[in-house]
Design a protein around this motif. Sequence first.
Motif, short mmCIF file in Angstrom:
data_model
loop_
_atom_site.label_atom_id
_atom_site.label_comp_id
_atom_site.label_asym_id
_atom_site.label_seq_id
_atom_site.Cartn_x
_atom_site.Cartn_y
_atom_site.Cartn_z
N THR C 301 0.82 -1.20 0.00
CA THR C 301 0.00 0.00 0.00
C THR C 301 0.86 1.25 0.00
N ARG C 302 1.91 1.22 0.83
CA ARG C 302 2.77 2.40 0.88
C ARG C 302 3.49 2.59 -0.45
N ASN C 303 3.98 1.48 -1.01
CA ASN C 303 4.62 1.58 -2.33
C ASN C 303 3.67 2.16 -3.36
N ALA C 304 2.42 1.67 -3.32
CA ALA C 304 1.45 2.14 -4.30
C ALA C 304 1.19 3.62 -4.12
N ALA C 305 1.08 4.02 -2.85
CA ALA C 305 0.79 5.42 -2.57
C ALA C 305 1.91 6.31 -3.06
N SER C 306 3.12 5.85 -2.94
CA SER C 306 4.24 6.69 -3.36
C SER C 306 4.65 6.40 -4.80
N GLY C 307 3.84 5.55 -5.47
CA GLY C 307 4.15 5.28 -6.87
C GLY C 307 5.37 4.41 -7.05
N ARG C 308 5.74 3.65 -6.02
CA ARG C 308 6.94 2.83 -6.14
C ARG C 308 6.62 1.34 -6.29
N SER C 309 5.35 1.01 -6.63
CA SER C 309 5.02 -0.39 -6.86
C SER C 309 5.88 -0.91 -8.01
N PRO C 310 6.49 -2.06 -7.82
CA PRO C 310 7.26 -2.60 -8.94
C PRO C 310 6.33 -2.88 -10.11
N LYS C 311 6.76 -2.47 -11.29
CA LYS C 311 5.90 -2.66 -12.44
C LYS C 311 5.79 -4.13 -12.79
N LEU C 312 4.61 -4.54 -13.27
CA LEU C 312 4.42 -5.94 -13.67
C LEU C 312 5.36 -6.31 -14.80
N SER C 313 5.58 -5.32 -15.67
CA SER C 313 6.37 -5.63 -16.86
C SER C 313 7.87 -5.58 -16.58
N GLY C 314 8.23 -5.41 -15.31
CA GLY C 314 9.64 -5.49 -14.97
C GLY C 314 10.41 -4.26 -15.34
N PRO C 315 11.72 -4.28 -15.08
CA PRO C 315 12.55 -3.12 -15.38
C PRO C 315 12.59 -2.84 -16.88
N ASP C 316 12.79 -1.58 -17.23
CA ASP C 316 12.74 -1.21 -18.63
C ASP C 316 13.93 -1.72 -19.42
N HIS C 317 15.10 -1.80 -18.74
CA HIS C 317 16.27 -2.18 -19.52
C HIS C 317 16.14 -3.59 -20.04
N ASN C 318 16.79 -3.81 -21.15
CA ASN C 318 16.57 -5.06 -21.88
C ASN C 318 17.90 -5.80 -21.98
N SER C 319 18.33 -6.37 -20.87
CA SER C 319 19.60 -7.08 -20.92
C SER C 319 19.58 -8.12 -19.82
N TRP C 320 20.73 -8.55 -19.45
CA TRP C 320 20.79 -9.57 -18.40
C TRP C 320 20.19 -9.09 -17.09
N ARG C 321 20.19 -7.76 -16.89
CA ARG C 321 19.69 -7.26 -15.61
C ARG C 321 18.21 -7.56 -15.42
N ARG C 322 17.51 -7.65 -16.56
CA ARG C 322 16.09 -7.97 -16.52
C ARG C 322 15.89 -9.38 -15.96
N GLN C 323 16.64 -10.32 -16.53
CA GLN C 323 16.58 -11.69 -16.03
C GLN C 323 17.01 -11.74 -14.56
N TRP C 324 18.01 -10.96 -14.25
CA TRP C 324 18.57 -10.94 -12.90
C TRP C 324 17.52 -10.51 -11.89
#
Lengths: 408, 528, 349
Positions: C301-324
Amino acid sequence: MKALQIRRNIARFGAARVVGAVSPSGATKVGPLEYRTIEDPERPGDGWHRVRTRLAGICGSDLSLIGGRASTYFESWVSFPFVPGHEVVGELVDGDEAGTRVVLEPVLGHAARDFPLPFDGARPADGDDYAHLAVTSQDGVEPAIQTGFCCSTGGGWAPWFWAHESQLHRLNLPINDLPDERAVLIEPFAGGIHAALLAAPIVEGRANPVVAVLGAGTMGLAAIAGLRRYIPDIRIVVGARYPHQRELALAFGADVVVTATELDRAVRREVGCHMLGGGESGALSSGADVTIDAVGSSRSIADSLRITRPRGRVVLLGMPAHVELDLTGLWHREIDLKGAYTYGTETLSDGTVTDTFHLAIDTVTAVEAERLLSATYSLDEHLDAIDHAATAGRRGAIKIAFDLRESN
Amino acid sequence: MPRPGFVLDVDRSTPPTLFWRGEGFSLERLPADRSRIIYPPEPLAGLDNLDGHIRDALLNPLDMDPLPELLKPDMKLTICFDDASLSLPKMQQPDNRQRIVEAVLDMAAEAGVDDVHIIAALGLHRRMHEYELRHVLGDRIVDAFLPKGFLYQHDAEDPDNITEIGHTDEGEVLEINKRAAESDLVVYANINQVAMDGGWKSLTTGLASYRCLSEHHNPASLQNTRSLMDRHHSALHKSIWRMGELLRDSGPTVFQVETTINTEAFPSPFEFLAKREWEWTARDRGLFLASSKSLNKLPNRTKRKLFHKIEAPYRTTSVQAGFTATVHERTLENVYQQHLVEVDGQTDILTMGIPFISPYNPESIMNPILVMCMGLGYLFNMYRGKPLVKEGGVVIMTHPTYEEFHPVHHPSYIDFFDEVLADTNDPAVMSTKWEKKYAEDEWYRHLYRTSYAYHGVHPFYAWYWGAHGQQHAGKVIIVGGYAATVRKLGFTPASTMNDALEIASDTVGRSPTISHLHVPGVLVADVK
Amino acid sequence: MAGRTSHQYIRRGQRPDGAHRSIHVAQRAASMVEGAVRTAARPLARYGFPYRRPTAPKHVVVPRKPNGLGDTYDTEWARQPLARSLRGVIIEGPMRLAVRTIASPRVSGLDRLTDLLRVDNPRPVIFAPNHHSHIDTGVMIRSIPASWRHELVVAAAADYFFDARWKAALSALALNAIPIDRGATSRATFDRLRDVIADGNSLIIYPEGGRSPDGWGQDFKGGAAYLSTRTSAPIIPVHIDGTGEIFGKGANRLSPGRTAVLFGTPLLAAEGENTRRFNERIEAAVARLGDETLTDWWTATRNAASGRSPKLSGPDHNSWRRQWRLGEKRRGSTAGIRRRRIRRWPDLG
């Protein structure tokens, strides 16, 4: 995009074989080939072009794969799931060259896989080590002998696919001078011409050399055309099963054309040797200098061995898969059994060095090869298309292709 | 949207094609690359609210006053209608003739017309059985008119009931039914299945005498009829049109009602007969196999019963009424729209399957003479321009050609087959040597007038119908027919299609071109 | 065994990474069966048309009848009494057993639905879960409260579930699936969905339009939101965790494990809210539920309120860090873990 795809589904491969024994068209339905929505393949890297398919032919090797009869040998040389189709004429999509028509040289060679070329100016299929075909390249191109067996590039039986710069032959002729229907036959003709050129070293210096060709489907006819154009002063004897094939064989330059069962006697008459024994145990005392087997069955290879002279050569042009064979004749007659898979750098009898595709482009124009293209289908009619291709001989056809010009 | 007819060039991918074989059918493979199959256009869409269209046509006729204005209380009204030879197979009830006659009677009743006769215009055909009348006109009309004797059938041999109208410019005599001739108005209710029917032919043959009919039903004019389906190049029709003009000038007022029907001849489960073979579904193939296999096992009698029971789900494509000549031109346009297929040039061989029915054997037996008449008379004549086969070419038909005759319907045919064909099959010779004897035979005359027999001269007419085809073709082969019967017809028997093509090679060489007329579905080949 | 061969003269396979043996065995078996069938079928070869399907002549256009598959497949029969009762048996019998053994879902958040359920005949709702696996549908059907479960329709990809007659029939019967075209949703598809909702059916629709290709979610498509605004059926956001590990896209075997299904608060489009905004709100709600599954309600709830909910689609970068990051996410998840981990000695070859 919606495309035809073959997945590694062992049950489907098995089912295709079993059903195919009863009904060839039923085999396609249960077999590994499916018309489905696939994910667009990603661009493998620099030097790769998006090619929009115009016409894509159906080859005998495609048919054996769809029918579940392909050899397990290929297991390491293909990457599932893949879109088949390697006899392609298409057009470039992106960049300045958009709209340029191209013919695909399907082998995924050294250049396409970032391997050093075996020699300068090598064509994709050149080189004496196929390691590059069997490993995933730095760009992530999965193992495959050709486009059309590779999951990374896509293939011709789809609206578009990726092709490497080294695989492309741009057609600079206007469409009226080299119509798509003719261009789609360049790839199979290159294969046939390559086989024809393999006859050259054996017939060289012989008096009245005779070359026999067994089978006059697309590949057999291409070989006949290649023999006539590039091997001078030979007699070409052709055994073909269907009347329309015999007509075309004559038109493409064969000297003697007979039904397949009469080929041994026809060769004997040409060569003037003895005929020993009869039926399957029989053989000629001499025979054709070179026999090009464009069928690739146990029967046809056995027949080829019987009609080839001692120290002659049998060129296997049709993909043989699993055969059962008595090799006594081969051993006794010291016959060369030569495979002829593909194309590459060729040296002609007059010493010129060129590549097979260029010869094929000349040849298809010279013989007006578009007459071999009997029918075209759209991708969603693939059941009919495969059925037609599988029964081409009986139905008076030679080459069947998918036509995507309208749907694209 | 129905697809137009087309010419298929047979290749190695072409599945074997359908041939009628009398009360059965078979699939035959024609040689690839030199054969063509002419497929008829698909059935056109029928009219919705047909009764409304009929009424509309009666109220807005072509070149005539609306029917109600022609009807007066004290007039003599005669309504004539086509006999059982139309349509083939018979159409599902209600028949168009019933619809037309009922509509006319409605108007006549409104106008207070008392004197109404309804006459079956059957010419020299056999009289219709009562159940046939009921099928064609419906129970209402039959119950109201038949018992009182106001519904009856034309009798060409009743001297008291035939009146001479006059002679044409060419000297042809026109004699028709007296009641019709003396009527103030004759309404003709017609079905146009093919382009040969209708127009002046309806009345001047349907109500005519033998003397009048023999003016054009003779070898000379039928050999010059090129073809029966093209009125403008038919000596027969020219003669009839001359008579028509005479009728217009000195006969009763004729109000012609013509209807055209589409080609939806076979109801479920026989629809596959009219389909293109490569479009046969698994069900169609199953039905074909089941029906052709079981038909092979059944006796002819049973097969005939089965087939003649078929009632066609024809849909009517147009209705026009008014002055005969004008109406007929409109009708022809509509008929051709359904039937015409453009064909390029002639071939050496014409093949055709002969069905179980012809215009002269409704509810009856397709005897050998009718096989000839159907093949060389009707199917051969399905052209406009030039025949489908070259002059001197070969016509191949498939039919069992059994030597069977309907004793009630075709008595004179039996004697014709035994006596006349034993002597000659040349129409000209038989017409001078034998025709008169048969036409005037008292027993035949008696059977024609009182029983259900075709007129004594009718087998001659059936034979003349094929005169043009017989003259044109160099050889006629019947596949699957009884050899002796086929030979008696002057044709060559063959056991299979391949044998027939071998026999034909004597006449047309080793690799002749072949046209096949795909029946059912009716078509007229417009040969360029 | 991989890499070994039965041939004496080859000691080592060249590519020890392939499991080729099964193919060889299959090929040999197929070849034997084929031989037998071919011999048995030899007499049949004489029978062409009409025993077999005819081939069309060259240059002839065969009109194609609409095949009634794909999004034109009519599923009405699957909502008739007989099919319904059969489906009831399937859902309560085999499906229940299968879901329990394979996924053992832990269902929570049902209390958020009590307001909707407290009436006698609950109104139709639209469930909008994230989508990782084919088993999502089974898990959803089993997790949804019984009063909705038996009048539940699943929107399924027309090109996948309805491309063959048997698949279409099976999907329609067992899942009460309705074909939707995931490319461009046609008017007809929408009308059909609206009609089934109007008939009192609830709907499961995966707003992502397909299973996750890489373990991360995909952007939500607006179909569910649009449908909700037009039918005024509330959207219930749902987060399913762990099914991707059990049978994700491209997997060729099941690895049974645990899953968690978390229902969210029903949503309705606010006055004047357009479909796009509403869709964003749905996506955020599901993302919040995902966060809640991994952490706890308060953190989420706090994350949502502050807009820090992790996005469902994951991090934007498209490399190994995404898998990581995905691995990190999975470690945090209690779901998806194998229930019985089979301990084995390491295979030293």
